[in-house]
Design a protein around this motif. Structure first.
Motif, PDB file in Angstrom:
ATOM      1  N   LEU A 199       0.795  -1.232   0.000  1.00 22.38           N
ATOM      2  CA  LEU A 199       0.000   0.000   0.000  1.00 22.38           C
ATOM      3  C   LEU A 199       0.826   1.280   0.000  1.00 22.38           C
ATOM      4  CD1 LEU A 199      -2.959  -0.928   2.375  1.00 22.38           C
ATOM      5  CD2 LEU A 199      -3.004  -0.621  -0.096  1.00 22.38           C
ATOM      6  N   ASN A 200       2.137   1.151   0.167  1.00 20.07           N
ATOM      7  CA  ASN A 200       2.964   2.360   0.284  1.00 20.07           C
ATOM      8  C   ASN A 200       4.091   2.375  -0.726  1.00 20.07           C
ATOM      9  OD1 ASN A 200       1.700   3.388   2.800  1.00 20.07           O
ATOM     10  ND2 ASN A 200       2.451   1.430   3.569  1.00 20.07           N
ATOM     11  N   ARG A 201       4.511   3.580  -1.032  1.00 21.31           N
ATOM     12  CA  ARG A 201       5.686   3.762  -1.877  1.00 21.31           C
ATOM     13  C   ARG A 201       6.917   3.418  -1.048  1.00 21.31           C
ATOM     14  NH1 ARG A 201       6.512   8.223  -5.747  1.00 21.31           N
ATOM     15  NH2 ARG A 201       4.832   9.375  -4.789  1.00 21.31           N
ATOM     16  N   LEU A 202       7.896   2.764  -1.689  1.00 18.45           N
ATOM     17  CA  LEU A 202       9.134   2.484  -0.958  1.00 18.45           C
ATOM     18  C   LEU A 202       9.871   3.785  -0.713  1.00 18.45           C
ATOM     19  CD1 LEU A 202      10.585  -0.633  -2.777  1.00 18.45           C
ATOM     20  CD2 LEU A 202       9.711  -0.524  -0.445  1.00 18.45           C
ATOM     21  N   ARG A 203      10.418   3.924   0.487  1.00 18.19           N
ATOM     22  CA  ARG A 203      11.216   5.122   0.748  1.00 18.19           C
ATOM     23  C   ARG A 203      12.579   4.954   0.084  1.00 18.19           C
ATOM     24  NH1 ARG A 203       8.186   4.313   5.344  1.00 18.19           N
ATOM     25  NH2 ARG A 203       9.639   2.726   6.043  1.00 18.19           N
ATOM     26  N   ASP A 204      13.243   6.108  -0.207  1.00 16.56           N
ATOM     27  CA  ASP A 204      14.556   6.035  -0.843  1.00 16.56           C
ATOM     28  C   ASP A 204      15.492   5.173  -0.012  1.00 16.56           C
ATOM     29  OD1 ASP A 204      13.908   7.467  -2.976  1.00 16.56           O
ATOM     30  OD2 ASP A 204      14.837   9.354  -2.341  1.00 16.56           O
ATOM     31  N   GLY A 205      16.210   4.277  -0.681  1.00 18.35           N
ATOM     32  CA  GLY A 205      17.206   3.470   0.021  1.00 18.35           C
ATOM     33  C   GLY A 205      16.617   2.226   0.671  1.00 18.35           C
ATOM     34  N   GLU A 206      15.292   2.122   0.759  1.00 19.55           N
ATOM     35  CA  GLU A 206      14.669   0.955   1.368  1.00 19.55           C
ATOM     36  C   GLU A 206      14.825  -0.226   0.395  1.00 19.55           C
ATOM     37  OE1 GLU A 206      10.353   0.146   3.552  1.00 19.55           O
ATOM     38  OE2 GLU A 206      10.693   1.922   2.380  1.00 19.55           O
ATOM     39  N   THR A 207      15.111  -1.425   0.917  1.00 21.38           N
ATOM     40  CA  THR A 207      15.229  -2.555   0.000  1.00 21.38           C
ATOM     41  C   THR A 207      13.876  -3.228  -0.142  1.00 21.38           C
ATOM     42  OG1 THR A 207      15.945  -3.892   1.845  1.00 21.38           O
ATOM     43  CG2 THR A 207      17.665  -3.112   0.361  1.00 21.38           C
ATOM     44  N   ALA A 208      13.574  -3.637  -1.359  1.00 27.37           N
ATOM     45  CA  ALA A 208      12.269  -4.240  -1.635  1.00 27.37           C
ATOM     46  C   ALA A 208      12.339  -5.741  -1.433  1.00 27.37           C
ATOM     47  CB  ALA A 208      11.873  -3.934  -3.069  1.00 27.37           C
ATOM     48  N   ALA A 209      11.356  -6.304  -0.685  1.00 28.03           N
ATOM     49  CA  ALA A 209      11.280  -7.768  -0.554  1.00 28.03           C
ATOM     50  C   ALA A 209      11.059  -8.350  -1.942  1.00 28.03           C
ATOM     51  CB  ALA A 209      10.128  -8.142   0.364  1.00 28.03           C
ATOM     52  N   SER A 210      10.269  -7.654  -2.720  1.00 27.89           N
ATOM     53  CA  SER A 210      10.033  -8.066  -4.094  1.00 27.89           C
ATOM     54  C   SER A 210      10.574  -6.967  -4.983  1.00 27.89           C
ATOM     55  CB  SER A 210       8.537  -8.239  -4.302  1.00 27.89           C
ATOM     56  OG  SER A 210       8.311  -8.791  -5.562  1.00 27.89           O
ATOM     57  N   PRO A 211      11.665  -7.230  -5.718  1.00 32.56           N
ATOM     58  CA  PRO A 211      12.339  -6.152  -6.431  1.00 32.56           C
ATOM     59  C   PRO A 211      11.418  -5.355  -7.347  1.00 32.56           C
ATOM     60  CG  PRO A 211      13.668  -8.127  -6.445  1.00 32.56           C
ATOM     61  CD  PRO A 211      12.349  -8.523  -5.856  1.00 32.56           C
ATOM     62  N   GLY A 212      10.393  -6.013  -7.899  1.00 31.95           N
ATOM     63  CA  GLY A 212       9.482  -5.325  -8.818  1.00 31.95           C
ATOM     64  C   GLY A 212       8.814  -4.121  -8.176  1.00 31.95           C
ATOM     65  N   MET A 213       8.710  -4.131  -6.831  1.00 28.35           N
ATOM     66  CA  MET A 213       7.988  -3.058  -6.151  1.00 28.35           C
ATOM     67  C   MET A 213       8.679  -1.710  -6.237  1.00 28.35           C
ATOM     68  SD  MET A 213       6.849  -4.873  -2.707  1.00 28.35           S
ATOM     69  CE  MET A 213       5.874  -6.359  -2.696  1.00 28.35           C
ATOM     70  N   LYS A 214       9.970  -1.724  -6.509  1.00 30.20           N
ATOM     71  CA  LYS A 214      10.654  -0.431  -6.476  1.00 30.20           C
ATOM     72  C   LYS A 214      10.567   0.296  -7.817  1.00 30.20           C
ATOM     73  CE  LYS A 214      15.431  -1.937  -7.310  1.00 30.20           C
ATOM     74  NZ  LYS A 214      15.807  -3.277  -6.928  1.00 30.20           N
ATOM     75  N   TYR A 215      10.119  -0.377  -8.857  1.00 35.07           N
ATOM     76  CA  TYR A 215      10.097   0.262 -10.162  1.00 35.07           C
ATOM     77  C   TYR A 215       8.759   0.899 -10.469  1.00 35.07           C
ATOM     78  CZ  TYR A 215      14.485  -2.100 -10.819  1.00 35.07           C
ATOM     79  OH  TYR A 215      15.776  -2.517 -10.671  1.00 35.07           O
ATOM     80  N   LYS A 216       8.818   1.895 -11.349  1.00 36.45           N
ATOM     81  CA  LYS A 216       7.604   2.495 -11.887  1.00 36.45           C
ATOM     82  C   LYS A 216       6.752   1.379 -12.493  1.00 36.45           C
ATOM     83  CE  LYS A 216       6.908   4.692 -15.932  1.00 36.45           C
ATOM     84  NZ  LYS A 216       6.945   5.488 -17.091  1.00 36.45           N
ATOM     85  N   HIS A 217       5.451   1.455 -12.335  1.00 33.67           N
ATOM     86  CA  HIS A 217       4.629   0.324 -12.720  1.00 33.67           C
ATOM     87  C   HIS A 217       3.290   0.745 -13.287  1.00 33.67           C
ATOM     88  CE1 HIS A 217       5.992  -3.686 -11.033  1.00 33.67           C
ATOM     89  NE2 HIS A 217       5.300  -3.975 -12.106  1.00 33.67           N
ATOM     90  N   TYR A 218       2.798  -0.014 -14.245  1.00 32.94           N
ATOM     91  CA  TYR A 218       1.412   0.101 -14.733  1.00 32.94           C
ATOM     92  C   TYR A 218       1.063   1.512 -15.188  1.00 32.94           C
ATOM     93  CZ  TYR A 218       1.527  -3.707 -11.280  1.00 32.94           C
ATOM     94  OH  TYR A 218       1.882  -4.789 -10.529  1.00 32.94           O
ATOM     95  N   ALA A 219       2.057   2.318 -15.558  1.00 30.78           N
ATOM     96  CA  ALA A 219       1.789   3.739 -15.774  1.00 30.78           C
ATOM     97  C   ALA A 219       1.415   4.040 -17.223  1.00 30.78           C
ATOM     98  CB  ALA A 219       3.014   4.557 -15.380  1.00 30.78           C
ATOM     99  N   PRO A 220       0.248   4.620 -17.450  1.00 28.12           N
ATOM    100  CA  PRO A 220      -0.055   5.130 -18.781  1.00 28.12           C
ATOM    101  C   PRO A 220       0.699   6.434 -18.987  1.00 28.12           C
ATOM    102  CG  PRO A 220      -1.843   5.653 -17.290  1.00 28.12           C
ATOM    103  CD  PRO A 220      -0.793   4.943 -16.483  1.00 28.12           C
ATOM    104  N   LYS A 221       0.549   7.048 -20.182  1.00 32.07           N
ATOM    105  CA  LYS A 221       1.253   8.311 -20.438  1.00 32.07           C
ATOM    106  C   LYS A 221       0.616   9.442 -19.635  1.00 32.07           C
ATOM    107  CE  LYS A 221       2.687   6.792 -24.998  1.00 32.07           C
ATOM    108  NZ  LYS A 221       1.757   5.646 -25.194  1.00 32.07           N
ATOM    109  N   ALA A 222      -0.684   9.324 -19.392  1.00 32.22           N
ATOM    110  CA  ALA A 222      -1.395  10.376 -18.663  1.00 32.22           C
ATOM    111  C   ALA A 222      -0.959  10.435 -17.204  1.00 32.22           C
ATOM    112  CB  ALA A 222      -2.893  10.093 -18.714  1.00 32.22           C
ATOM    113  N   LYS A 223      -1.093  11.628 -16.609  1.00 29.25           N
ATOM    114  CA  LYS A 223      -0.847  11.757 -15.171  1.00 29.25           C
ATOM    115  C   LYS A 223      -2.169  11.472 -14.461  1.00 29.25           C
ATOM    116  CE  LYS A 223       0.783  15.135 -11.748  1.00 29.25           C
ATOM    117  NZ  LYS A 223      -0.276  15.100 -10.780  1.00 29.25           N
ATOM    118  N   ILE A 224      -2.162  10.461 -13.613  1.00 33.25           N
ATOM    119  CA  ILE A 224      -3.402  10.064 -12.942  1.00 33.25           C
ATOM    120  C   ILE A 224      -3.391  10.539 -11.489  1.00 33.25           C
ATOM    121  CG2 ILE A 224      -4.769   8.077 -12.145  1.00 33.25           C
ATOM    122  CD1 ILE A 224      -4.010   6.597 -14.531  1.00 33.25           C
ATOM    123  N   THR A 225      -4.520  11.046 -11.028  1.00 38.12           N
ATOM    124  CA  THR A 225      -4.704  11.369  -9.613  1.00 38.12           C
ATOM    125  C   THR A 225      -5.916  10.591  -9.117  1.00 38.12           C
ATOM    126  OG1 THR A 225      -3.854  13.598  -9.996  1.00 38.12           O
ATOM    127  CG2 THR A 225      -5.069  13.242  -7.942  1.00 38.12           C
TER     128      THR A 225
END
Ligand code: AMP
Ligand code: MG
Length: 337
Positions: free
Chosen positions: A218-244
């Motif tokens: 449910l949360n963004r990884l903080r800088d320097g935090e290690t991800a249990a699942s490496p995929g979590m640290k990358y930008k994901h599922y993002a369309p070109k539009a800025k979504i709010t």
């Protein structure tokens, strides 16, 4: 490279024979599953698995899920099968459930992203299992999108991302579930949910008792935090539009966006209130939201949306998986009204 499409619903024998030939040859083939389309290669073939990372533009430290079609294929992949994994496999395989265990030496480092663990799933899609069986080896397969983009839930979306990058896409129609599998790690003392999906926390806990839920769900990884699942640290599922994402009821949402120059991502039945709207399922029906979310995100891009305000889903059951994907596609941009 020319990318061909074969519809397994119409031409099953050719689809299976071509998948078998290409996988044996060390190539990458996109395949349908009940979650999202996967980009598959022989999990034991380092050079073939490297081609998956190239086709997707996926960072090398983000490991792949290994897909099997028979329970007997699991034991050789891991050092040991924990009892809770047996219980979960008995109940939820084949299905949208990925389980992480210590890997054996047959899994190359490139498949596990350099980790000493491996993620394994037996898909429920009969097409996926028939393809794995025809190939005769476990298939390493991440989602068949370009890294960072929404996952593909139909063959056309795979084609849009992968045309010219892979030799074959097998079309099995729309994916039933529409979001990726639930990922649970069984490596520590207590199982940990790394990614929510079609097998919900309620279903898991009623089967094997209390589990941990990774902060990254449910949360963004903080800088320097290690991800249990490496995929979590990358930008994901993002369309070109800025979504709010806008939290609050429909009336508050409507009043907030009505004078803005934007697109809205809303629930069925609400679209008539807006000039530019794309829907993702019904309010209070997580199944329909999961099924539609990724294709709705792609539709926003096709319509040229730049700024999008999104209705917030319920966060229980399968809704946790929908919300987990949506907050990432929105880069954790959330307004509470
Ligand atoms: P995808 O292949 O796009 O469905 O993503 C697979 C997800 O599972 C990614 O978030 C990976 O980081 C995660 N994953 C795969 N293997 C492992 C592993 N051995 N340990 C932790 N996470 C994993
Ligand atoms: Mg993915």
């Amino acid at each position: 490279m020319k990318t061909s499409l074969i519809d397994i619903r119409k031409d099953r024998d050719t689809a299976l024979a071509e998948a078998r030939r290409l996988i044996a040859d060390g190539s990458v083939v996109a395949i349908p599953t009940e979650t999202v389309y996967g980009l598959a290669a022989n999990a034991f073939d380092e050079a073939a698995v490297r081609k998956i990372f190239e086709a997707k533009g996926r960072p090398a430290d983000n490991p792949l899920i290994v897909h099997i079609s028979e329970l007997s294929q699991l034991a050789p992949l891991v050092t040991e099968i924990p009892e809770k994994v047996r219980v979960m496999a008995e109940k939820y395989w084949p299905g949208p459930l990925t389980m992480i265990m210590k890997k054996s030496s047959v899994i190359p480092d490139v498949t596990s992203g350099g980790l000493d663990t491996v993620a394994v799933r037996m898909p429920k899609s009969e097409y996926a299992r028939a393809i794995i069986s025809a190939c005769g080896v476990p298939l390493a397969a991440p989602s068949a999108n370009l890294s960072g983009s929404p996952s593909p839930t139909d063959a056309q979306s795979v084609f849009d991302d992968m045309n010219g990058r892979i030799p074959l896409i097998i079309d099995g129609g729309e994916c039933e579930i529409g979001v990726e599998s639930t990922v649970i790690s069984f490596v520590g003392d207590t199982p940990t949910l790394l990614r929510p999906g079609g097998i919900t926390v309620g279903m898991i806990e009623s089967t094997i008792g209390k589990i941990n839920i990774s902060d990254a769900v449910l949360n963004r990884l903080r800088d320097g935090e290690t991800a249990a699942s490496p995929g979590m640290k990358y930008k994901h599922y993002a369309p070109k539009a800025k979504i709010t994402i806008v939290k609050g009821d429909f009336e508050k949402f409507y009043n907030y966006v009505k004078d803005l120059d934007c697109f809205v991502l809303c629930f069925e039945g609400e679209e008539g209130h807006f000039n530019n709207a794309v829907t993702y399922g019904k309010a209070d029906d997580s199944r329909s939201e999961a099924h539609r979310l990724f294709s709705a995100l792609r539709e926003l891009d096709e319509k040229g949306a730049k700024t999008v305000y999104a209705r917030c889903p319920e966060i229980t059951g399968l809704g946790l998986a929908v919300y987990n994907r949506l907050i990432r596609s929105a880069g954790f941009n959330i307004i509470e009204l």
